[in-house]
Design an enzyme around this catalytic site. Structure first.
Site, PDB file in Angstrom:
ATOM      1  N   LYS A 144      56.978  42.654  44.814  1.00 43.08           N
ATOM      2  CA  LYS A 144      56.563  41.225  44.320  1.00 43.08           C
ATOM      3  C   LYS A 144      54.839  41.349  43.729  1.00 43.08           C
ATOM      4  CE  LYS A 144      60.359  38.804  44.085  1.00 43.08           C
ATOM      5  NZ  LYS A 144      61.084  38.327  42.948  1.00 43.08           N
ATOM      6  N   CYS A 173      66.214  39.516  39.968  1.00 41.10           N
ATOM      7  CA  CYS A 173      65.394  38.585  40.991  1.00 41.10           C
ATOM      8  C   CYS A 173      64.815  39.781  41.599  1.00 41.10           C
ATOM      9  CB  CYS A 173      66.198  37.970  42.060  1.00 41.10           C
ATOM     10  SG  CYS A 173      67.597  36.936  41.244  1.00 41.10           S
ATOM     11  N   GLU A 181      55.155  43.053  40.879  1.00 43.16           N
ATOM     12  CA  GLU A 181      55.580  42.263  39.789  1.00 43.16           C
ATOM     13  C   GLU A 181      54.752  41.500  39.056  1.00 43.16           C
ATOM     14  OE1 GLU A 181      58.480  39.219  40.740  1.00 43.16           O
ATOM     15  OE2 GLU A 181      59.910  39.746  39.305  1.00 43.16           O
ATOM     16  N   GLU A 187      73.632  32.200  31.175  1.00 44.12           N
ATOM     17  CA  GLU A 187      73.702  33.736  30.412  1.00 44.12           C
ATOM     18  C   GLU A 187      74.969  34.575  30.852  1.00 44.12           C
ATOM     19  OE1 GLU A 187      70.232  35.881  31.550  1.00 44.12           O
ATOM     20  OE2 GLU A 187      71.016  37.707  30.322  1.00 44.12           O
ATOM     21  N   GLU A 212      70.638  31.854  34.707  1.00 41.72           N
ATOM     22  CA  GLU A 212      71.445  33.076  34.910  1.00 41.72           C
ATOM     23  C   GLU A 212      73.014  32.771  34.631  1.00 41.72           C
ATOM     24  OE1 GLU A 212      69.765  35.946  37.460  1.00 41.72           O
ATOM     25  OE2 GLU A 212      71.347  36.198  38.243  1.00 41.72           O
ATOM     26  N   GLU A 265      53.993  41.608  30.855  1.00 41.94           N
ATOM     27  CA  GLU A 265      54.824  40.583  30.116  1.00 41.94           C
ATOM     28  C   GLU A 265      54.581  39.325  31.073  1.00 41.94           C
ATOM     29  OE1 GLU A 265      55.684  44.102  31.352  1.00 41.94           O
ATOM     30  OE2 GLU A 265      57.698  43.315  32.052  1.00 41.94           O
ATOM     31  N   SER A 267      70.271  40.593  33.652  1.00 39.81           N
ATOM     32  CA  SER A 267      69.839  39.225  33.008  1.00 39.81           C
ATOM     33  C   SER A 267      68.564  39.414  32.618  1.00 39.81           C
ATOM     34  CB  SER A 267      70.036  38.070  34.287  1.00 39.81           C
ATOM     35  OG  SER A 267      69.424  37.168  33.891  1.00 39.81           O
ATOM     36  N   CYS A 278      66.652  40.312  50.881  1.00 45.82           N
ATOM     37  CA  CYS A 278      65.222  40.176  51.050  1.00 45.82           C
ATOM     38  C   CYS A 278      64.920  39.711  52.449  1.00 45.82           C
ATOM     39  CB  CYS A 278      64.579  38.965  50.263  1.00 45.82           C
ATOM     40  SG  CYS A 278      64.957  39.106  48.487  1.00 45.82           S
TER      41      CYS A 278
END
Lengths: 132, 579, 486
Positions: free
Chosen positions: B364, B305, B367, B288, B285, B372, B325, B509
């Protein structure tokens, strides 16, 4: 007309009252066309009366659409108001007896018809007392 | 200030304080249920709907029972909180709530963590006298994250307040009338057909088990018990500062060593750390960020994230899909590296490896199931357990975490820098990225690694960092309501930031939807926050790019940040989501 | 003979509601003229306070005091709301006013706006009143065209707009805070007071909410003065009240009588007495929030205080007349069921408590009641009244409490003797064939849906009581009046 000041209103009120006074010279048929009256068929009664007045060219009679008078048990109602201020309130006027209104109460004054609910209802609240 | 009398005690409180506030001031307990005050985040559920907090109020001669939680004090008020009449009314209200609540405490996931149950105990209700028909609803387990059991909904509206007011997601709201009223998505549709982002704040807010996580414990047991599978586990940064609470340790206990030991006792073949992949995330990151800042294009860069926030973006701001990102989250990076680099290293086929994540998060779970992240039938991460579920598993196995001796993570995916652990708090990702980006841009050593401006529980934090003359404007925001404000600014072209960190859960978190329940006590969050930064302080290595195992990973496998292989394994893309 | 006196309904049935000139010819917009040209807002406010006008929609809160509370607030924006979300079963006086005399409401709202310093009025009307909405729209158009609404009304500095907001007919939206939520586009459910709408109402701005009949009573006070108004009715409840007479009464309909009239006057003199010469049992006033008034109270003057004293309330003015054929337990159940359907479900006492009360009443009417049922009902009623969030919940137990108070014997009969004297509660009825009258035609047996009537042709038949589902079809079929119900 747009009321732009107090004068305008005064003038307008005067003309409205003049209009009322003129129309008070007619026999007025006040047909109760609220939701309840309409549901009971008052619009049919209205049509019937309107046609009759037109076809027979009855003059001096004016049909007025009014709201609910409160006599639900006797809907549809028609109140006949005479130029002298007297009045009769007729209940249960249906399509089939609508023309009786003209025959019995416009062409003459019948005070003992069976469907008369009341006569001479005080129409002006301001004359009444009522202290409890 | 207003002066009032509560149970014959005089108390002076601020004008807009409630009777409940005033009672707390003088140490008088008034039971509450629907009331939820997330003071840190300026969010208060004041529905006044449960009526458990009724008190007798005499306002200048006007006598009435009022709910303490939402009745503002008035000068001269005389309040009685525990007259026999008040107690009787409260008991009856509680009886009524219980009379339409399933009697399944023994098998309920919230047993002993349920506020309704706790009240029943407190009131000494041993029999529900007023029984009658009960509400029954189909359970919604359409999603991977959140289970909705409306038969346990008590119409407290807490979930509605966090979903609609705090997160501005607006999925949950009052539905239906009378006895059938519940809080649900529009038209009672399943969550998967709504714009729910699975942040799980509703689950944290729910006093009963109307909203809980979808539980994967038995799947994980099955995997561990399968001799043909190599089952490895990763632990997210915030888990280590939360899990102790489940075992009676004081909030803010740093339990990394105990956690590692416990996981090993459960039978995982290797115990790794998401912090390792957090360092890896920074490598990619920061790279980037520098590229984009150098070219001065496609700015600001947004961190990626947090899957809850990514969902929010995909639903609500599809026109901004190009700005986050492209880095996968640390959880997904871990899985990708574990099933390639690590699998190769130990000679296990990726299909024989099971990656389990312990996360403070419900999004999560979702996710891990994103298409993907499944390549040739191999998923990066197989099962996601919350901090709470892990605690459950440990208890089930008879492991008293608090009694375990500290152990270390396994390698090569267990080493991490201090920059990684702060991912668990709002501002941490950005701070970690700055530590690395600074050194990469300036080629100088960063002396003071602490970027304190971006730390803390505030919803929006802004700072300008001077990197050798290059002024980098950064913003950090947590809570989706705050994120919406920033994103709206960006959309309108009113924002002048280079980098922004966004976390769906207020505070980051450490306050995730999978953390131990705090029941409205936000001071627990402060303690978790402190623990996170104290871990960072205690680390010798505090910059991601200095993690030796990360260096090794690049040397042996990835070559360099932004390489072709990195892109293949560690980056992703985003899609417009329609309701 | 008691007479009606029409203040709120003064023009209903007298003029064409779609002709503004007829309204003006009958002193229409005279009150607004007086207010704007001859008076300061505080003068009108004082007049309304001194007149003693009280809210006609429910609790009877003094209208002027409510207006004053909003007038005192400093705010860039204030609102005047007309609650036309009439929902009491059997009450329709608001509809009558809006259909028969819409300008009277517009004029009064404008005056209210002038008093409290508001420039926006909203009429919240239920969508089930299409004709009222149509006539309101016509009236609003006319008022704008003539300059009674809009910018600089009649050339003065005062501006006022009125718009219509349709409600979906949720009873709870008659509660002012729920109504405000609904106007804001949110779920129509009440919120905790204080703050009251007069401080923080629509969009958190000072707001007054009055119902149609209240507004309809305002203009005559300004035109005729407070002496005139206070001359009608009683000291504490001046003026008139419109009642909707329904149930077992001959002259079903709307009546407007001076406050302080007795029930006897309303029921017997104006309402024409009980249908079919049956015996008067009670009158339910205040709809689902009220209670029953018994024979003993027929001569009690109807005022806000007196009705509350005897366990009922004025409410919006529905009066359901009950006779000997009505079962009071069943009546209580009917009203509670209405509340159940209309509860928003927000607070526990109303959502669950009223459901439980209803179930207990069902126990009584279906023969499962015990003394404990009564005790439970009392406990629940007490909590629901004290702990419910809004008026709907707080008053929901009233019909039960009131019938339990005045008709305890009916409850006891249901519980102890398993009898319903009005023969309404089917589960408590016994159907028996009188042997002397039965000719053994078997018609009843052939029509019994559960085949529980047995016998040999031409000899008396017998009903198997255990199997009987009390459907009553045997009674209907029997040509010889041989089946008794008790």
């Amino acid at each position: 007309m747009q009321i732009k000041n107090r004068e305008d209103l005064k003038k307008y009120r005067e003309s409205a009252i003049a209009g009322k006074t003129a129309s008070d010279k007619n026999i007025k048929l006040l047909v109760g066309l609220g939701t309840c009256g309409t549901a009971a068929g008052a619009d049919m009664v209205w049509a019937k009366l309107e046609n009759k007045i037109k076809s027979d060219k009855i003059s001096g009679v004016e049909l007025v659409k009014v709201g609910c008078v409160g006599y639900c048990y006797a809907e549809p109602t028609v109140e006949v108001v005479y130029p002298d201020g007297e009045s009769v309130l007729l209940g249960n006027i249906k399509e089939d007896n609508a023309l009786d209104v003209i025959e019995l109460h416009v062409k003459k004054k019948t005070n003992n018809a069976s469907n008369i609910i009341k006569t001479n209802i005080a129409s002006n609240i301001f004359k009444n007392g009522g202290k409890k | 200030m207003s002066r009032i009398t509560i149970n014959d005690i005089q108390v002076e409180v601020f004008k807009d304080a409630t009777i409940l506030d005033a009672a707390k001031e003088v140490g008088i307990y008034i039971p509450t249920l629907c009331h939820l005050d997330l003071e840190q985040f300026n969010i208060e559920n004041k529905a006044g709907s449960c009526r458990i907090c009724m008190v007798d109020v005499d306002t200048n001669g006007r006598k009435k029972m009022m709910p303490a939680c939402c009745t503002p004090v008035e000068e001269g008020m005389v309040v009685k909180t525990n007259t026999p009449e008040v107690v009787e009314v409260r008991r009856t209200v509680l009886q009524l709530l219980l009379s339409d609540h399933p009697f399944e405490c023994l098998t309920c996931p919230k047993s002993l963590d349920c506020e309704l149950q706790a009240l029943a105990k407190k009131f000494g209700i041993y029999e529900v006298t007023c029984t009658g028909k009960m509400s029954t609803y189909e359970i919604d387990h359409s999603s991977k994250s959140i289970k909705r059991d409306l038969s346990k909904c008590i119409m407290c509206r807490r979930c509605e307040t966090v979903c609609t007011t705090m997160q501005t997601v607006g999925v949950l709201s009052g539905f239906g009338r009378g006895f059938k009223a519940v809080v649900a998505p529009p038209e009672m549709e399943p969550l998967t057909e709504s714009v729910c982002v699975f942040c799980g704040q509703c689950v944290n807010a729910c006093p009963t088990a109307a909203l809980t996580e979808i539980n994967y414990i038995s799947d994980v047991w099955k995997a561990i018990n399968n001799p043909n599978k190599k089952v490895i586990v990763q632990t997210a940064p915030a888990v280590r500062v939360g899990i102790g609470e489940e075992f009676g340790l004081p909030a803010g206990t740093e339990a990394t060593g105990m956690l590692t030991a416990g996981l090993r006792r459960l039978g995982f073949d290797a115990v790794f750390d998401t912090n390792f992949s957090a360092d890896l995330t920074i490598m990619e990151e920061a790279h980037e960020l520098i590229e984009r800042v150098k070219k001065n294009e496609n700015l600001p860069i947004l961190t990626s994230c947090c899957p809850g926030w990514i969902n929010f973006l995909e639903f609500q701001f599809p026109e901004l899909l190009n700005i986050p990102s492209t880095c996968k989250s640390p959880q997904q990076m871990f899985g990708a590296i574990a099933k390639s680099y690590y699998a190769e290293k130990i000679g296990v086929k990726p299909e024989d490896m099971v990656v389990v994540s312990i996360m403070p998060c419900l999004a999560k779970k979702y996710e891990a199931s994103r298409e993907e992240f499944i390549k040739d039938g191999i998923t990066d991460v197989d099962y996601v357990l919350t901090t709470r579920e892990l605690a459950q598993m440990l208890k089930e196995a008879g492991i008293n975490l608090d009694k375990l001796k500290d152990e270390e993570y396994d390698n090569p995916l267990g080493e991490s820098s201090g920059a990684a652990v702060i991912f668990g708090a709002s501002g941490g990702v950005l701070e970690a990225a700055l530590r690395t980006a600074y050194e990469w841009i300036t080629k100088k050593t960063l002396g003071n690694v602490n970027f304190k401006d971006v730390r803390g529980m505030e919803g929006v934090k802004e700072a300008t960092v001077d990197i050798d003359g290059l002024k980098v404007n950064v913003a950090v925001t947590s809570g989706l309501g705050n994120a919406r404000k920033i994103l709206t600014k960006i959309k309108k072209g009113e924002a002048n930031y280079h980098a922004i960190e966004i976390m769906a859960c207020p505070g980051g978190c450490l306050n995730g939807g999978g953390q131990p329940y705090i029941h409205g006590d936000t001071s627990i969050l402060d303690k978790r926050l402190k623990a996170i930064y104290s871990i960072d302080e205690s680390k010798v290595i505090r910059k991601s790019h200095e993690n030796p195992y990360i260096k090794k990973l690049y040397d042996e496998f990835l070559i360099e940040p932004g390489s072709h292989k990195s892109h293949d394994l560690l980056h992703t893309q985003y899609f417009k989501k329609n309701k | 003979m008691a007479q009606q006196i029409r203040i709120a309904l003064r023009n209903c049935g007298k003029l064409d509601p779609e002709k503004i000139e007829q309204y003006i010819a009958q002193s229409g917009y005279l009150a607004l003229e007086k207010a704007l040209f001859d008076n300061k807002p505080e003068d009108i406010l004082k007049l309304i306070i001194d007149s003693g006008l009280r809210g006609r929609g429910g609790g009877g809160f003094p209208t002027g005091i409510k207006w004053q509370a909003a007038a005192k607030q400093k705010s860039d924006e204030k609102f005047v709301i007309c609650n036309a979300d009439e929902g009491d079963p059997g009450a329709f006086m608001d509809r009558a006013v809006l259909e028969g005399d819409p300008h009277s409401v517009l004029e009064a709202m404008t005056i209210a706006g002038y008093c409290i310093g508001a420039n926006k009025g909203i009429i919240y009307i239920r969508a089930e009143y299409p004709l009222a909405i149509e006539r309101l729209n016509v009236a609003i158009d006319q008022a704008y065209k003539m300059g009674f609404l809009g910018k600089n009304i009649m050339g003065t500095a005062f501006s006022f707009d009125i718009s219509i907001k349709l409600g979906a007919g949720a009873f709870v939206c008659g509660e002012e805070t729920a109504l405000i939520k609904s106007i804001e586009g949110k779920r129509g459910e009440p919120i905790v007071k204080p703050p009251f709408p007069a401080e923080k109402g629509l969009w958190m701005k000072p707001t007054i909410v009055n119902n149609v009949e209240t507004y309809a009573s305002v203009c005559p006070i300004i035109v005729n003065g407070l002496e005139w108004f206070r001359g009608v009715g009683t000291e504490k409840s001046p003026g008139t009240k419109v009642f909707a007479l329904a149930g077992k009464i001959n002259n079903v309909g709307l009546v407007e009588v001076p406050m302080g009239s007795t029930l006897r006057e309303v029921v017997y003199e104006i309402g024409g007495g009980i249908k079919d010469g049956k015996e008067f049992k009670a009158v339910q006033t205040g709809g689902p929030s009220g209670g029953c008034i018994t024979k003993e109270s027929l001569d009690t003057p109807i005022t806000y205080e007196n009705l509350i004293q005897i366990g009922s309330m004025m409410g919006s003015g529905g009066m359901i007349v009950l006779d000997e054929d009505d079962c009071m337990v069943n009546i209580a159940k009917f009203y509670l069921e209405f509340t159940l359907d209309e509860s928003c479900g927000k607070c526990t006492p109303c959502r669950v408590g009223n459901t439980r009360m209803f179930e207990l009443l069902e126990d009584i009417t279906e023969g499962r009641g015990t003394q404990l049922t009564i005790t439970k009902l009392e406990t629940l009623a007490n909590t629901i009244k004290k702990a419910s969030l809004c008026g709907l919940g707080q008053t929901a137990p009233n019909p039960v409490l009131s019938t339990m108070k005045y008709f305890k014997h009916e409850y006891e009969e249901h519980i102890n003797n398993k009898k319903c004297r009005a023969k309404v509660c089917r589960e408590l009825l016994t159907f028996e064939i009188v042997a002397d009258k039965c000719v053994g035609c078997s018609l009843c047996a052939r029509n019994c849906p559960v085949f529980c009537i047995h016998g040999e042709p031409k000899t008396p038949f017998v009903i198997d009581q255990k199997a009987c589902i009390k459907c009553g079809s045997c009674v209907e079929k029997c040509n010889f009046d041989a089946i008794t119900v008790s």
